[in-house]
Design a protein around this motif. Structure first.
Motif, PDB file in Angstrom:
ATOM      1  N   THR A  25       0.744  -1.117   0.052  1.00 21.92           N
ATOM      2  CA  THR A  25      -0.084   0.064  -0.195  1.00 21.92           C
ATOM      3  C   THR A  25       1.060   1.321   0.029  1.00 21.92           C
ATOM      4  OG1 THR A  25      -0.010   0.140   2.534  1.00 21.92           O
ATOM      5  CG2 THR A  25      -1.657  -1.204   1.237  1.00 21.92           C
ATOM      6  N   CYS A  26       0.203   2.314  -0.267  1.00 23.06           N
ATOM      7  CA  CYS A  26       0.888   3.668  -0.169  1.00 23.06           C
ATOM      8  C   CYS A  26       0.818   4.066   1.452  1.00 23.06           C
ATOM      9  CB  CYS A  26       0.153   4.693  -1.082  1.00 23.06           C
ATOM     10  SG  CYS A  26      -1.400   5.290  -0.446  1.00 23.06           S
ATOM     11  N   ASN A  27       1.182   5.173   1.503  1.00 28.05           N
ATOM     12  CA  ASN A  27       1.216   5.648   3.206  1.00 28.05           C
ATOM     13  C   ASN A  27      -0.154   6.268   3.602  1.00 28.05           C
ATOM     14  OD1 ASN A  27       3.650   4.582   3.358  1.00 28.05           O
ATOM     15  ND2 ASN A  27       4.794   6.554   3.239  1.00 28.05           N
ATOM     16  N   PHE A  28      -0.854   6.363   2.739  1.00 30.66           N
ATOM     17  CA  PHE A  28      -2.274   6.911   3.015  1.00 30.66           C
ATOM     18  C   PHE A  28      -2.231   8.322   3.800  1.00 30.66           C
ATOM     19  CE2 PHE A  28      -3.027   2.345   3.360  1.00 30.66           C
ATOM     20  CZ  PHE A  28      -4.062   2.064   2.740  1.00 30.66           C
ATOM     21  N   CYS A  29      -1.444   9.300   2.888  1.00 31.74           N
ATOM     22  CA  CYS A  29      -1.027  10.544   3.548  1.00 31.74           C
ATOM     23  C   CYS A  29      -2.031  11.615   3.631  1.00 31.74           C
ATOM     24  CB  CYS A  29       0.099  11.207   2.735  1.00 31.74           C
ATOM     25  SG  CYS A  29      -0.464  11.657   1.247  1.00 31.74           S
ATOM     26  N   LYS A  30      -3.260  10.994   2.892  1.00 30.16           N
ATOM     27  CA  LYS A  30      -4.202  12.008   2.892  1.00 30.16           C
ATOM     28  C   LYS A  30      -5.438  11.749   3.850  1.00 30.16           C
ATOM     29  CE  LYS A  30      -3.281  13.972  -1.865  1.00 30.16           C
ATOM     30  NZ  LYS A  30      -3.428  13.288  -3.001  1.00 30.16           N
ATOM     31  N   GLU A  63     -10.309   9.108   3.484  1.00 31.29           N
ATOM     32  CA  GLU A  63     -10.175   9.524   1.847  1.00 31.29           C
ATOM     33  C   GLU A  63      -9.633   8.662   0.964  1.00 31.29           C
ATOM     34  OE1 GLU A  63      -8.964  13.803   1.851  1.00 31.29           O
ATOM     35  OE2 GLU A  63      -8.676  13.897  -0.356  1.00 31.29           O
ATOM     36  N   GLU A  64      -8.534   8.065   1.594  1.00 33.10           N
ATOM     37  CA  GLU A  64      -7.694   7.075   0.539  1.00 33.10           C
ATOM     38  C   GLU A  64      -8.098   5.867   0.664  1.00 33.10           C
ATOM     39  OE1 GLU A  64      -3.709   8.186   1.212  1.00 33.10           O
ATOM     40  OE2 GLU A  64      -3.862   9.957   0.534  1.00 33.10           O
ATOM     41  N   GLY A  65      -9.201   5.368   1.325  1.00 34.65           N
ATOM     42  CA  GLY A  65      -9.922   3.970   1.135  1.00 34.65           C
ATOM     43  C   GLY A  65      -9.014   2.976   2.077  1.00 34.65           C
ATOM     44  N   TYR A  95      -2.109  -1.288  -3.858  1.00 31.15           N
ATOM     45  CA  TYR A  95      -2.921  -0.484  -3.624  1.00 31.15           C
ATOM     46  C   TYR A  95      -2.305   1.013  -3.439  1.00 31.15           C
ATOM     47  CZ  TYR A  95      -7.030   2.050  -1.632  1.00 31.15           C
ATOM     48  OH  TYR A  95      -8.210   2.614  -1.469  1.00 31.15           O
ATOM     49  N   THR A  96      -2.955   1.801  -4.069  1.00 31.37           N
ATOM     50  CA  THR A  96      -2.665   3.340  -3.837  1.00 31.37           C
ATOM     51  C   THR A  96      -3.836   4.333  -3.620  1.00 31.37           C
ATOM     52  OG1 THR A  96      -0.912   4.649  -4.495  1.00 31.37           O
ATOM     53  CG2 THR A  96      -2.501   4.107  -6.155  1.00 31.37           C
ATOM     54  N   GLY A  97      -3.575   5.152  -2.769  1.00 33.75           N
ATOM     55  CA  GLY A  97      -4.736   5.849  -2.156  1.00 33.75           C
ATOM     56  C   GLY A  97      -5.099   7.127  -3.413  1.00 33.75           C
ATOM     57  N   CYS A  98      -4.390   7.540  -4.393  1.00 37.11           N
ATOM     58  CA  CYS A  98      -4.800   8.620  -5.336  1.00 37.11           C
ATOM     59  C   CYS A  98      -3.790   8.258  -6.342  1.00 37.11           C
ATOM     60  CB  CYS A  98      -4.634   9.747  -4.660  1.00 37.11           C
ATOM     61  SG  CYS A  98      -2.722  10.368  -4.433  1.00 37.11           S
ATOM     62  N   PRO A  99      -3.956   8.895  -7.314  1.00 35.67           N
ATOM     63  CA  PRO A  99      -3.622   8.892  -8.606  1.00 35.67           C
ATOM     64  C   PRO A  99      -1.741   9.108  -8.630  1.00 35.67           C
ATOM     65  CG  PRO A  99      -5.473  10.039  -9.150  1.00 35.67           C
ATOM     66  CD  PRO A  99      -5.170   9.956  -7.606  1.00 35.67           C
ATOM     67  N   ILE A 100      -1.414   9.786  -7.654  1.00 40.40           N
ATOM     68  CA  ILE A 100      -0.020   9.992  -7.291  1.00 40.40           C
ATOM     69  C   ILE A 100       0.623   8.704  -7.417  1.00 40.40           C
ATOM     70  CG2 ILE A 100       1.649  10.689  -5.835  1.00 40.40           C
ATOM     71  CD1 ILE A 100       0.147  13.135  -5.357  1.00 40.40           C
ATOM     72  N   GLY A 101       0.261   7.443  -6.926  1.00 39.79           N
ATOM     73  CA  GLY A 101       0.473   6.229  -6.982  1.00 39.79           C
ATOM     74  C   GLY A 101       1.639   5.702  -6.161  1.00 39.79           C
ATOM     75  N   CYS A 102       1.769   6.234  -5.018  1.00 41.04           N
ATOM     76  CA  CYS A 102       2.968   5.755  -4.297  1.00 41.04           C
ATOM     77  C   CYS A 102       3.013   4.297  -4.038  1.00 41.04           C
ATOM     78  CB  CYS A 102       3.149   6.463  -2.709  1.00 41.04           C
ATOM     79  SG  CYS A 102       3.219   8.398  -3.012  1.00 41.04           S
ATOM     80  N   GLY A 103       2.128   3.550  -4.085  1.00 40.87           N
ATOM     81  CA  GLY A 103       2.154   2.233  -3.918  1.00 40.87           C
ATOM     82  C   GLY A 103       2.303   1.306  -5.032  1.00 40.87           C
TER      83      GLY A 103
HETATM   84  S1  SF4 Z   1      -0.673   7.438  -3.477  1.00 46.69           S
HETATM   85 FE1  SF4 Z   1      -1.569   9.550  -2.778  1.00 46.69          FE
HETATM   86  S2  SF4 Z   1      -2.639   9.219  -0.936  1.00 46.69           S
HETATM   87 FE2  SF4 Z   1      -1.131   7.613  -0.997  1.00 46.69          FE
HETATM   88  S3  SF4 Z   1       0.636   8.211  -0.234  1.00 46.69           S
HETATM   89 FE3  SF4 Z   1       0.948   8.867  -2.257  1.00 46.69          FE
HETATM   90  S4  SF4 Z   1       0.145  10.860  -2.257  1.00 46.69           S
HETATM   91 FE4  SF4 Z   1      -0.394  10.135  -0.475  1.00 46.69          FE
END
Ligand code: SF4
Length: 205
Positions: A83-88, A92-94, A118-126
């Protein structure tokens, strides 16, 4: 711990949360089952490999779970969700959706190790585009990608399979894809090769 005890490798991590973190209690618990010369292997998929005595595996895994560690099998299984870090923020990031996907699929037997991200937004850190199956949250819905390949000279970015999915549609589709792969994939056939062989249309019937 005696050296003659049969040991087995398991994968552990801190579960799905804000970043791939371990707290001191978890580290202390892990170290209880390590000799001074033992090593922990850190994988690229947010897991640690540790060897534990096979005859005590149930009680050790229970103890790991009691401090919030998640335990998974090593080998030809679906890996725990990267997963990403759910920074928001969690909602919001599910994060609940990510946890539910992980609960449904992690540890299922498949022809070859399967990586799902899995990634919580289109930035796609995951890094979902480089995984066998990738999920990207887009506002209130989810896009599903398949066929990413991170390794090798022929590394490839996954492609969009379905978009605008609700959480329920996402769960069903991901589970269906994994069922098709486990039932019709050849032994040790990677998901990437499997997808090339059967074609995207057969993946979801
Ligand atoms: S993918 Fe989006 S929500 Fe997830 S850590 Fe990266 S910037 Fe934050």
């Amino acid at each position: 711990m005696g050296d003659d005890v049969k040991r087995m490798k398991i994968a552990i991590n801190g579960g799905i949360g804000f970043g791939a973190k371990l707290n001191s209690k978890q580290l202390l618990t892990i170290s209880k089952y390590m000799n001074e010369e033992d090593e922990l292997e850190l994988t690229t998929f947010q897991q640690l490999y540790i060897e534990i005595p096979e005859d005590k595996k149930d009680e050790i895994m229970e103890e790991f779970k009691s401090v919030g560690l998640a335990c998974y099998p090593v080998g030809n299984f679906v890996k725990s969700l990267r997963t990403c870090n759910f920074c928001k923020g969690e909602e919001e990031e599910g994060m609940p959706v990510a946890k539910e996907i992980n609960r449904r699929i992690a540890g299922k037997a498949v022809p070859f190790t399967l990586k799902v991200a899995y990634t919580g937004c289109p930035i796609g850190c995951g890094e979902p585009m480089l995984s066998d199956i990738g999920i990207m949250k887009m506002r209130d819905h989810y896009n599903l990608y398949v066929g990413g390949k991170a390794k090798g000279k022929d590394a490839e970015v996954g492609s969009l399979l379905m978009e605008h999915l609700t959480p329920e549609e996402l769960y069903d589709t991901v589970e269906k894809i994994i069922a098709v792969y486990s039932q019709t994939g050849k032994k040790r056939e990677t998901f990437y090769k499997f997808l090339k062989r059967i074609g995207r249309d057969k993946l979801i019937g």
